[in-house]
Motif scaffolding. Structure first.
Motif, short mmCIF file in Angstrom:
data_model
loop_
_atom_site.label_atom_id
_atom_site.label_comp_id
_atom_site.label_asym_id
_atom_site.label_seq_id
_atom_site.Cartn_x
_atom_site.Cartn_y
_atom_site.Cartn_z
N PHE A 51 0.83 -1.20 0.00
CA PHE A 51 0.00 0.00 0.00
C PHE A 51 0.87 1.26 0.00
N ILE A 52 0.44 2.27 -0.74
CA ILE A 52 1.11 3.58 -0.72
C ILE A 52 0.41 4.40 0.36
N GLU A 53 1.20 4.88 1.30
CA GLU A 53 0.59 5.58 2.43
C GLU A 53 1.12 7.00 2.60
N LYS A 54 0.34 7.82 3.29
CA LYS A 54 0.76 9.19 3.59
C LYS A 54 2.00 9.16 4.48
N PRO A 55 2.85 10.19 4.47
CA PRO A 55 2.69 11.44 3.72
C PRO A 55 3.06 11.28 2.24
N TRP A 56 2.30 12.03 1.41
CA TRP A 56 2.59 11.98 -0.03
C TRP A 56 2.45 13.37 -0.63
N CYS A 57 2.97 13.47 -1.88
CA CYS A 57 2.86 14.72 -2.63
C CYS A 57 1.39 15.01 -2.87
N GLN A 58 0.94 16.21 -2.53
CA GLN A 58 -0.46 16.58 -2.67
C GLN A 58 -0.94 16.43 -4.11
N ARG A 59 -0.02 16.65 -5.04
CA ARG A 59 -0.39 16.63 -6.45
C ARG A 59 -0.29 15.24 -7.07
N ASP A 67 7.19 13.33 6.98
CA ASP A 67 6.06 14.24 6.87
C ASP A 67 6.52 15.69 6.70
N VAL A 68 6.15 16.29 5.55
CA VAL A 68 6.55 17.68 5.30
C VAL A 68 5.33 18.60 5.21
N GLY A 69 4.17 18.11 5.65
CA GLY A 69 2.98 18.96 5.65
C GLY A 69 2.00 18.54 4.58
N GLU A 70 0.73 18.86 4.85
CA GLU A 70 -0.39 18.39 4.03
C GLU A 70 -0.35 18.83 2.57
N GLU A 71 -0.01 20.09 2.34
CA GLU A 71 -0.16 20.65 1.00
C GLU A 71 1.13 20.64 0.18
N THR A 72 2.10 19.87 0.61
CA THR A 72 3.41 19.93 -0.05
C THR A 72 3.42 19.20 -1.39
N TRP A 73 4.08 19.85 -2.36
CA TRP A 73 4.28 19.22 -3.67
C TRP A 73 5.67 18.62 -3.72
N SER A 74 5.81 17.53 -4.44
CA SER A 74 7.13 16.92 -4.64
C SER A 74 7.91 17.76 -5.66
N PRO A 75 9.24 17.64 -5.68
CA PRO A 75 10.04 18.37 -6.68
C PRO A 75 9.57 18.07 -8.11
N ALA A 76 9.16 16.82 -8.37
CA ALA A 76 8.70 16.45 -9.72
C ALA A 76 7.44 17.24 -10.10
N ALA A 77 6.52 17.41 -9.14
CA ALA A 77 5.27 18.13 -9.42
C ALA A 77 5.54 19.62 -9.61
N ILE A 78 6.51 20.16 -8.87
CA ILE A 78 6.86 21.58 -9.01
C ILE A 78 7.55 21.82 -10.35
#
Ligand code: ZN
Length: 261
Positions: A51-59, A67-78
């Motif tokens: 299973f893929i579990e939180k924390p994850w890239c919001q996007r 855990d880097v926070g709820e709304e964080t985007w990964s470098p790939a998404a940015i």
């Protein structure tokens, strides 16, 4: 068409269902181990389910190591924001998850979609609701004819039944047959699926201003869901989120990479 166990149970009534429950073997969905209840995994497969579990890239839904926070985007998404809003995936493509994908797709064990779709509903709970259109990645009609069913549509139907959204298997059409994706670079994959999809004639009005949840069984580079998302947005959809069962990381040389073709 042969009725599936669930369909039989749905129409059999309590007494009939009890009898069928008695007659049908209770086996793990992913292996042949006996289990205590239908539609479940054995203890070992449950432990090994990646299973893929939180924390994850919001996007992109890709997991973070910490855990880097709820709304964080990964470098790939940015670096390269996707065409869709959010992507969520239930598992990595490995172990029992891989067995389920292969069994659904090639052994025609379509009843597996009930459990897989249920897990997908949980993974997509941030964006699934009764107002969304639940749309499977379509097969080309030739491939639909040879395989006889679209596994993404089976999953989408279950997801829609859980969230109350509208199951729309004919909203998107695959207008040309694409090459198998195996061995293609990320760039070539994008070229391969570009212009492969269109909003169907009956879908044009339906999609205007709507929130669409796009469904597929396996995600690899994302080229297919990106092409579908762009088609839906240019066709008038307000937003697109993507929900897949499994993620096969192409950089890890997923042997079944062609599955997503
Ligand atoms: Zn098992």
């Amino acid at each position: 068409m042969q009725a599936r166990p669930r369909e039989i149970l749905d129409t059999a009534g309590a007494a009939g269902a009890g009898l069928l429950n008695f007659l049908l073997p209770m086996r793990c969905l992913a292996c042949d181990e006996r289990v205590g209840s239908k539609g479940s995994l054995c203890a070992r497969c449950w432990r090994e389910m990646p299973f893929i579990e939180k924390p994850w890239c919001q996007r992109l839904g890709t997991p973070f190591a910490y855990d880097v926070g709820e709304e964080t985007w990964s470098p790939a998404a940015i670096a390269s924001p996707p065409a869709f809003d959010r992507l969520r995936t239930v598992t990595h493509y490995d172990g029992p998850a891989r067995s389920l994908v292969l069994a659904l797709k090639f052994s025609r064990r379509r009843e597996l979609a009930l459990a897989m779709g249920r897990w997908m509903s949980r993974a997509g709970n941030e964006f699934l609701d009764k107002d969304c259109l639940v749309v499977p990645v379509p097969l080309h009609r030739y491939r639909l004819w040879t395989r006889r069913f679209n596994q993404a549509a089976d999953l989408a139907k279950v997801v829609a039944s859980h969230c109350g959204g509208r199951f729309e298997p004919e909203l998107l059409k695959r207008t040309r047959r694409t090459r198998q994706q195996v061995g293609l670079s990320a760039n070539d994959r994008q070229q391969n699926v570009r212009s492969a999809f269109t909003v169907s004639r009956k879908g044009v009005e339906m999609v205007q201003g709507r929130h669409v949840v796009l469904i597929d069984d396996v995600l690899t580079t994302g080229a297919t869901v990106t092409a579908c998302s762009k088609t839906l947005l240019s066709g008038g959809a307000a937003s697109v989120d993507v929900l897949t069962f499994s993620y096969a990381d192409p950089s890890k040389g997923a042997a079944d990479d062609w599955l997503n073709a």
